[in-house]
Design a protein around this motif. Sequence first.
Motif, PDB file in Angstrom:
ATOM      1  N   LEU A 219       0.776  -1.259  -0.354  1.00 55.63           N
ATOM      2  CA  LEU A 219       0.265  -0.091  -0.130  1.00 55.63           C
ATOM      3  C   LEU A 219       0.810   1.134   0.042  1.00 55.63           C
ATOM      4  N   PHE A 220       0.441   2.209  -0.697  1.00 57.15           N
ATOM      5  CA  PHE A 220       1.377   3.622  -0.781  1.00 57.15           C
ATOM      6  C   PHE A 220       0.705   4.567  -0.350  1.00 57.15           C
ATOM      7  N   CYS A 221       1.357   5.541   0.198  1.00 52.77           N
ATOM      8  CA  CYS A 221       0.809   6.908   0.548  1.00 52.77           C
ATOM      9  C   CYS A 221       1.754   7.821  -0.481  1.00 52.77           C
ATOM     10  N   TYR A 222       1.318   8.091  -1.549  1.00 52.43           N
ATOM     11  CA  TYR A 222       1.887   8.697  -2.486  1.00 52.43           C
ATOM     12  C   TYR A 222       3.167   7.990  -2.896  1.00 52.43           C
ATOM     13  N   GLU A 223       4.430   8.337  -2.752  1.00 50.92           N
ATOM     14  CA  GLU A 223       5.710   7.607  -3.408  1.00 50.92           C
ATOM     15  C   GLU A 223       6.104   6.715  -2.378  1.00 50.92           C
ATOM     16  N   PHE A 224       5.488   6.722  -1.041  1.00 47.64           N
ATOM     17  CA  PHE A 224       6.130   5.792  -0.066  1.00 47.64           C
ATOM     18  C   PHE A 224       5.149   4.788   0.105  1.00 47.64           C
ATOM     19  N   GLY A 225       5.709   3.611   0.091  1.00 43.85           N
ATOM     20  CA  GLY A 225       4.841   2.422   0.427  1.00 43.85           C
ATOM     21  C   GLY A 225       5.154   1.344   1.744  1.00 43.85           C
ATOM     22  N   PHE A 226       4.225   0.761   1.876  1.00 40.74           N
ATOM     23  CA  PHE A 226       4.201  -0.125   3.248  1.00 40.74           C
ATOM     24  C   PHE A 226       3.788  -1.566   3.017  1.00 40.74           C
ATOM     25  N   LEU A 227       4.112  -2.575   3.618  1.00 40.76           N
ATOM     26  CA  LEU A 227       3.661  -3.761   3.750  1.00 40.76           C
ATOM     27  C   LEU A 227       3.767  -4.227   5.315  1.00 40.76           C
ATOM     28  N   SER A 228       2.313  -4.566   5.784  1.00 48.95           N
ATOM     29  CA  SER A 228       2.269  -5.143   7.016  1.00 48.95           C
ATOM     30  C   SER A 228       2.463  -6.534   7.389  1.00 48.95           C
TER      31      SER A 228
ATOM     32  N   ASP B 197       6.517 -10.897  12.470  1.00 47.85           N
ATOM     33  CA  ASP B 197       7.740 -11.636  12.442  1.00 47.85           C
ATOM     34  C   ASP B 197       7.629 -12.890  13.083  1.00 47.85           C
ATOM     35  N   ALA B 198       8.998 -13.510  13.284  1.00 47.53           N
ATOM     36  CA  ALA B 198       8.798 -14.865  13.761  1.00 47.53           C
ATOM     37  C   ALA B 198       8.276 -14.910  15.252  1.00 47.53           C
ATOM     38  N   LYS B 199       8.506 -13.752  16.058  1.00 48.80           N
ATOM     39  CA  LYS B 199       8.047 -13.686  17.298  1.00 48.80           C
ATOM     40  C   LYS B 199       6.631 -13.430  17.427  1.00 48.80           C
ATOM     41  N   GLY B 200       6.049 -12.792  16.580  1.00 55.96           N
ATOM     42  CA  GLY B 200       4.728 -12.395  16.418  1.00 55.96           C
ATOM     43  C   GLY B 200       4.450 -10.920  16.555  1.00 55.96           C
ATOM     44  N   VAL B 201       5.676 -10.269  16.315  1.00 57.73           N
ATOM     45  CA  VAL B 201       5.557  -8.840  16.509  1.00 57.73           C
ATOM     46  C   VAL B 201       5.239  -7.984  15.233  1.00 57.73           C
ATOM     47  N   LYS B 202       4.141  -7.253  15.069  1.00 60.99           N
ATOM     48  CA  LYS B 202       3.753  -6.685  13.976  1.00 60.99           C
ATOM     49  C   LYS B 202       4.839  -5.471  13.614  1.00 60.99           C
ATOM     50  N   LYS B 203       5.236  -5.649  12.283  1.00 61.08           N
ATOM     51  CA  LYS B 203       6.086  -4.663  11.666  1.00 61.08           C
ATOM     52  C   LYS B 203       5.749  -4.308  10.418  1.00 61.08           C
ATOM     53  N   PHE B 204       6.234  -3.251   9.664  1.00 59.36           N
ATOM     54  CA  PHE B 204       5.920  -2.697   8.522  1.00 59.36           C
ATOM     55  C   PHE B 204       7.251  -2.672   7.735  1.00 59.36           C
ATOM     56  N   THR B 205       7.285  -3.210   6.390  1.00 61.98           N
ATOM     57  CA  THR B 205       8.493  -2.947   5.405  1.00 61.98           C
ATOM     58  C   THR B 205       8.154  -1.949   4.656  1.00 61.98           C
ATOM     59  N   LEU B 206       9.000  -0.575   4.627  1.00 65.93           N
ATOM     60  CA  LEU B 206       8.723   0.435   4.025  1.00 65.93           C
ATOM     61  C   LEU B 206       9.610   0.450   2.655  1.00 65.93           C
ATOM     62  N   ILE B 207       8.854   0.885   1.607  1.00 67.61           N
ATOM     63  CA  ILE B 207       9.738   1.060   0.253  1.00 67.61           C
ATOM     64  C   ILE B 207       9.260   2.309  -0.416  1.00 67.61           C
ATOM     65  N   LYS B 208       9.975   2.954  -1.325  1.00 68.30           N
ATOM     66  CA  LYS B 208       9.774   3.821  -1.977  1.00 68.30           C
ATOM     67  C   LYS B 208       9.499   3.351  -3.655  1.00 68.30           C
TER      68      LYS B 208
END
Length: 124
Positions: free
Chosen positions: A94-103, A106-117
Motif C-alpha cells: 500500500l502506498f501514500c503517494y511515493e512511500f509504500g508499506f507492507l504489514s 515476524d517470527a516472534k509475532g511482532v507486527k512490523k512494516f516493510t517500507l519502500i519507495k
Amino acid sequence: MKKCMNCEKELEGRVGKKFCSSYCKSNYHYARRKDKEDSFFKTVDKKLKLNRRILKNYNRAGKATVRAEVLTKHGFDPNYFTHYWKNKNGVVYLFCYEFGFLSFRDAKGVKKFTLIKWQGHMAN
C-alpha cells in the motif's frame, strides 16, 4: 436587538428575522454547506499527508523495516493510502503517494512494516 447571522448587522423588521438581506442568507448557508462538504476531504487529506510524512521519515534509504508500534505512536494509520502495487509474487504494498508499506508479523509475532519507495519499474 437581534443581529444578522452572517454579517452581525442589527436587524430591522419582523420579530423572527435572521438575516439582513437575501445575500447574507445565501452566503451564510453556502459557507455552512461548504464546511460540511470539505470536512471529510480535509480529514482524509490530513491523514494521508501525516502518513506520508511518517513513512518518509522512517524510510530514508529506500527500504526499511519498522515496528508497527513505532509508526502508530506518531499517528500512522494504515487504513489511509493512495494506491497499491502488487509485485510478481502477488504481495500487495500500500502506498501514500511515493512511500509504500507492507504489514507483516515476524517470527516472534511482532507486527512490523516493510517500507519502500516507489520505483519506475512498479508502473508496469
